[in-house]
Design a protein around this motif. Structure first.
Motif, mmCIF file in Angstrom:
data_model
loop_
_atom_site.group_PDB
_atom_site.id
_atom_site.type_symbol
_atom_site.label_atom_id
_atom_site.label_comp_id
_atom_site.label_asym_id
_atom_site.label_seq_id
_atom_site.Cartn_x
_atom_site.Cartn_y
_atom_site.Cartn_z
ATOM 1 N N PRO A 141 0.784 -1.215 0.097
ATOM 2 C CA PRO A 141 0.106 -0.132 -0.004
ATOM 3 C C PRO A 141 0.813 1.141 -0.083
ATOM 4 C CG PRO A 141 0.226 -0.969 2.226
ATOM 5 C CD PRO A 141 0.721 -2.024 1.319
ATOM 6 N N GLY A 181 0.352 -1.036 -7.241
ATOM 7 C CA GLY A 181 -0.229 -0.302 -5.753
ATOM 8 C C GLY A 181 -0.719 -1.495 -5.105
ATOM 9 N N GLY A 182 -0.316 -2.106 -3.766
ATOM 10 C CA GLY A 182 -1.259 -3.017 -3.191
ATOM 11 C C GLY A 182 -1.220 -4.267 -3.777
ATOM 12 N N ASP A 183 -2.319 -4.929 -3.969
ATOM 13 C CA ASP A 183 -2.366 -6.091 -4.583
ATOM 14 C C ASP A 183 -2.860 -6.102 -6.119
ATOM 15 O OD1 ASP A 183 -2.199 -9.171 -4.134
ATOM 16 O OD2 ASP A 183 -4.124 -8.733 -5.262
ATOM 17 N N ILE A 198 -6.574 -6.532 -6.395
ATOM 18 C CA ILE A 198 -7.813 -5.945 -5.846
ATOM 19 C C ILE A 198 -7.811 -4.584 -6.380
ATOM 20 C CG2 ILE A 198 -8.511 -5.255 -3.475
ATOM 21 C CD1 ILE A 198 -8.580 -7.958 -3.269
ATOM 22 N N PHE A 199 -8.929 -4.327 -6.984
ATOM 23 C CA PHE A 199 -9.478 -3.252 -7.956
ATOM 24 C C PHE A 199 -7.976 -2.749 -8.506
ATOM 25 C CE2 PHE A 199 -11.983 -3.164 -4.079
ATOM 26 C CZ PHE A 199 -13.106 -3.239 -4.852
ATOM 27 N N THR A 250 -2.736 -5.415 0.181
ATOM 28 C CA THR A 250 -3.493 -4.626 -0.300
ATOM 29 C C THR A 250 -4.102 -3.288 0.632
ATOM 30 O OG1 THR A 250 -5.892 -4.224 -1.403
ATOM 31 C CG2 THR A 250 -5.708 -5.618 0.639
ATOM 32 N N ALA A 251 -4.281 -2.013 0.083
ATOM 33 C CA ALA A 251 -4.461 -0.793 0.875
ATOM 34 C C ALA A 251 -5.421 -0.942 2.034
ATOM 35 C CB ALA A 251 -4.873 0.304 -0.036
ATOM 36 N N TYR A 301 -12.880 0.979 -1.152
ATOM 37 C CA TYR A 301 -11.638 1.751 -2.016
ATOM 38 C C TYR A 301 -12.202 2.748 -2.978
ATOM 39 C CZ TYR A 301 -8.691 -2.197 -1.000
ATOM 40 O OH TYR A 301 -8.063 -3.054 -0.272
ATOM 41 N N MET A 302 -11.145 3.820 -2.992
ATOM 42 C CA MET A 302 -11.844 5.018 -4.189
ATOM 43 C C MET A 302 -13.254 5.605 -3.925
ATOM 44 S SD MET A 302 -10.694 3.057 -7.778
ATOM 45 C CE MET A 302 -11.209 1.323 -7.029
ATOM 46 N N ALA A 307 -2.343 5.897 3.752
ATOM 47 C CA ALA A 307 -2.033 4.243 4.734
ATOM 48 C C ALA A 307 -0.693 3.921 4.506
ATOM 49 C CB ALA A 307 -3.178 3.447 4.579
ATOM 50 N N PRO A 316 -4.762 9.641 -1.683
ATOM 51 C CA PRO A 316 -5.571 8.197 -1.878
ATOM 52 C C PRO A 316 -5.963 7.678 -0.375
ATOM 53 C CG PRO A 316 -3.287 7.822 -2.046
ATOM 54 C CD PRO A 316 -3.386 9.125 -2.081
ATOM 55 N N SER A 317 -7.324 7.332 -0.541
ATOM 56 C CA SER A 317 -7.871 7.000 0.798
ATOM 57 C C SER A 317 -8.882 5.733 0.975
ATOM 58 C CB SER A 317 -8.775 8.236 1.291
ATOM 59 O OG SER A 317 -8.073 9.364 1.278
ATOM 60 N N ILE A 318 -8.807 5.098 2.143
ATOM 61 C CA ILE A 318 -9.805 3.754 2.287
ATOM 62 C C ILE A 318 -10.682 4.231 3.328
ATOM 63 C CG2 ILE A 318 -9.483 1.767 3.563
ATOM 64 C CD1 ILE A 318 -8.596 1.265 0.714
HETATM 65 C C1 SAM Z 1 -7.246 1.498 -8.184
HETATM 66 S S1 SAM Z 1 -7.241 1.210 -6.626
HETATM 67 C C2 SAM Z 1 -5.754 0.157 -6.194
HETATM 68 C C3 SAM Z 1 -5.952 -0.643 -5.318
HETATM 69 C C4 SAM Z 1 -4.705 -1.588 -5.020
HETATM 70 N N1 SAM Z 1 -4.691 -2.486 -5.956
HETATM 71 C C5 SAM Z 1 -4.670 -2.189 -3.588
HETATM 72 O O1 SAM Z 1 -4.636 -3.473 -3.494
HETATM 73 O O2 SAM Z 1 -4.580 -1.487 -2.655
HETATM 74 C C6 SAM Z 1 -6.833 2.780 -5.765
HETATM 75 C C7 SAM Z 1 -7.201 3.006 -4.544
HETATM 76 O O3 SAM Z 1 -6.818 2.339 -3.757
HETATM 77 C C8 SAM Z 1 -6.694 2.994 -2.296
HETATM 78 N N2 SAM Z 1 -5.334 3.154 -1.902
HETATM 79 C C9 SAM Z 1 -4.238 2.891 -2.392
HETATM 80 N N3 SAM Z 1 -3.171 3.191 -1.731
HETATM 81 C C10 SAM Z 1 -3.638 3.605 -0.574
HETATM 82 C C11 SAM Z 1 -2.880 4.063 0.800
HETATM 83 N N4 SAM Z 1 -1.652 4.009 0.850
HETATM 84 N N5 SAM Z 1 -3.897 4.569 1.607
HETATM 85 C C12 SAM Z 1 -5.254 4.739 1.395
HETATM 86 N N6 SAM Z 1 -5.927 4.256 0.141
HETATM 87 C C13 SAM Z 1 -5.062 3.631 -0.823
HETATM 88 C C14 SAM Z 1 -7.409 4.236 -2.753
HETATM 89 O O4 SAM Z 1 -8.917 3.987 -2.203
HETATM 90 C C15 SAM Z 1 -7.133 4.555 -4.169
HETATM 91 O O5 SAM Z 1 -8.185 5.383 -4.639
#
Ligand code: SAM
Length: 488
Positions: free
Chosen positions: A224, A321-323, A326-327, A351-352, A402-403, A432, A459-461
């Motif tokens: 994340p 980013g993240g996994d 997952i989105f 994942t985030a 997410y998003m 995060a 970017p926010s969760i």
């Molecule tokens: C397109 S999605 C990708 C998610 C990613 N594949 C994951 O598994 O975390 C992007 C969204 O993930 C969330 N996100 C990713 N990194 C983040 C972080 N460090 N803190 C908070 N939200 C995050 C936000 O909601 C962002 O708009």
């Protein structure tokens, strides 16, 4: 005297032969092969030279050589007479006009010399004794003639026919050299020399297919934000990648682990809210006015690039980013690569939603509080066609959204409308796991307003559920606030 062997292109260039005897004839034959524009000047001209002249558009000057015959428009003068004085004049005039000159049997009057040649066109072997012993050079030519198969030229034609294919398939020079060495010593070479060119080409192509390095694709979850959250396996993949295509959300610090010669390609996508950070002025309106490529077009370009690179034999890492699953549109990239026959490895990332909850001490499931977790996208949450609100609003489950920053007012309102208690603990976590991370706590009914006030842009969760109450941050921000009205 040292002469450097060079192969000279004479096609279309003007060359003069002074002399009309047997030596001139020998040189003339080579000049005809080279495609030069030839003039021969001599008072007596061999009948064979006359015959060749007729066939090859050669100008014959039936007279003695004159000084004006040598001028700067010539490329080469060959003086094939026994008269030393003519050779000396020809040499002096050629030097004066900077024209290459060869006076037969007078190495001292030559700027170029003719080697003894073994002709297996397009393979030509040039042998020289630097003018010291033309006979020895011819003897050596005889030895070489015996060793070189007559059909050697066919082998060169085989190589010529496949040169571009091999260059495209094997990027590395040493790999190409090794490949051709194998071909020239193998059965395809035999076939070519037996004039079975089609079979030889087919066999070489098959050999090439076996040699071609197969590229691969790793879909790698970067985690994340905190670079230390990448897996060991992911780190190894980064270290060995030829090319890394990375997202905006993958921490750039991870690129430090790439090989020095690895190609790094930024394919980061910019969402509407986050576009603020993409303009030098930080002006959101400017960012939003910029014509943006649609997500689908961009993704299609990324997919095509991944396939191209892997097909070109590269070890490609797609760092997300993240996994990736997952989105992250990792599924689309997986399918495209599989369809293209590319080997794909998937290395999961944190994942985030999980990073955010862990870093703020929120267990996503917890005995008595939550028996299930839903990862949902807020991107389409305002569209009731796609959203099963009653299902989402059920108690004792955790929602990880997410998003959801832009749609937060809609989603909190709809959840309450569908039956979720407005007093359900909720939190929005921005950036995060990064040093800049921050949480805005609240309850479902007031989270949107608190977030608005906090001016969140990163970017926010969003996490909604009773489990949020376990976080010490929640206890301070919401419980204490409630207990002491007016104090935050
Ligand atoms: C397109 S999605 C990708 C998610 C990613 N594949 C994951 O598994 O975390 C992007 C969204 O993930 C969330 N996100 C990713 N990194 C983040 C972080 N460090 N803190 C908070 N939200 C995050 C936000 O909601 C962002 O708009």
């Amino acid at each position: 005297m040292f002469f450097l062997p060079l192969f000279h292109r004479l096609q279309g260039r003007s060359c003069l032969i002074i002399g009309g005897g047997a030596t001139a004839l020998r040189k003339l034959r080579w000049l005809i092969r080279s495609g030069a524009q030839i003039q021969v000047v001599a008072p007596v001209i061999d009948p064979e030279i006359r015959r060749l002249a007729e066939q090859n558009n050669i100008m014959l000057l039936d007279r003695v050589f004159e000084h004006a015959d040598i001028h700067a428009d010539l490329t080469l003068v060959i003086c094939a007479t026994d008269a030393a004085s003519i050779s000396e004049e020809a040499y002096a005039l050629s030097m004066q006009h900077r024209v290459l000159v060869n006076c037969v049997d007078r190495t001292d009057l030559c700027t170029v010399i003719f080697p003894a040649i073994v002709d297996r066109f397009p393979i030509l072997v040039a042998i020289s004794s630097m003018g010291q012993s033309p006979t020895l050079a011819r003897t050596v030519r005889g030895w070489i003639e015996q060793r070189l198969p007559n059909a050697l030229g066919r082998l060169a034609r085989l190589a010529g026919a496949l040169r571009t294919d091999v260059k495209d398939a094997l990027a590395d020079v040493d790999a190409r050299k090794a490949f051709w060495e194998k071909v020239f010593g193998g059965p395809a070479a035999e076939l070519a020399m037996q004039e079975k060119m089609a079979e030889a080409v087919a066999m070489t192509r098959a050999q090439l297919a076996d040699e071609t390095p197969t590229g691969s694709l790793v879909l790698l979850g970067a985690g994340p934000g905190d670079p230390e959250l990448i897996t060991l396996k992911g780190l190894r993949a980064l270290q060995s990648a030829d090319v890394i295509l990375y997202d905006k959300l993958a921490n750039p610090a991870l690129l430090e682990y790439a090989r020095r010669d690895a190609e790094l390609i930024d394919v980061g996508k910019i969402g509407p809210r986050e576009a603020i950070f993409a303009t030098p002025s930080g002006d959101q309106s400017e960012a939003l006015q910029k014509p943006r490529e649609s997500g689908t077009t961009m993704q299609a370009r990324i997919n095509a690039k991944l396939v191209d690179l892997a097909r070109g034999g590269k070890q490609v890492v797609r760092l997300k980013g993240g996994d990736a699953f997952i989105f992250g549109r990792g599924g689309e990239e997986l399918l495209v690569a599989q369809e293209a026959g590319i080997a794909v490895e998937i290395i999961p990332g944190i994942t985030a939603g999980m990073g955010a909850s862990s870093y703020f001490g929120i267990p996503l499931t917890h005995r008595d509080l939550s028996q299930s977790v839903r990862f949902v996208t807020g991107h389409r949450l305002s569209d009731s066609v796609y959203t099963d609100w009653p299902e989402m609003a059920k108690p004792h489950q955790t929602l990880v959204i997410y998003m959801g920053l832009v749609t937060l007012p809609t989603l909190t309102r709809e959840l309450i409308k569908a039956g979720r208690d407005g007093a359900t603990p909720a939190v929005l976590i921005e950036n995060a796991t990064l040093p800049a991370q921050r949480a805005v706590y609240g309850v479902l009914a007031d989270l949107a307003a608190r977030v608005e006030a906090a001016q969140i842009t990163g970017p926010s969760i969003v996490i909604v559920g009773e489990v949020v109450s376990i976080s010490t941050g929640y206890v301070t921000a919401v419980t204490v606030e409630k207990a002491v009205p007016g104090e935050a």
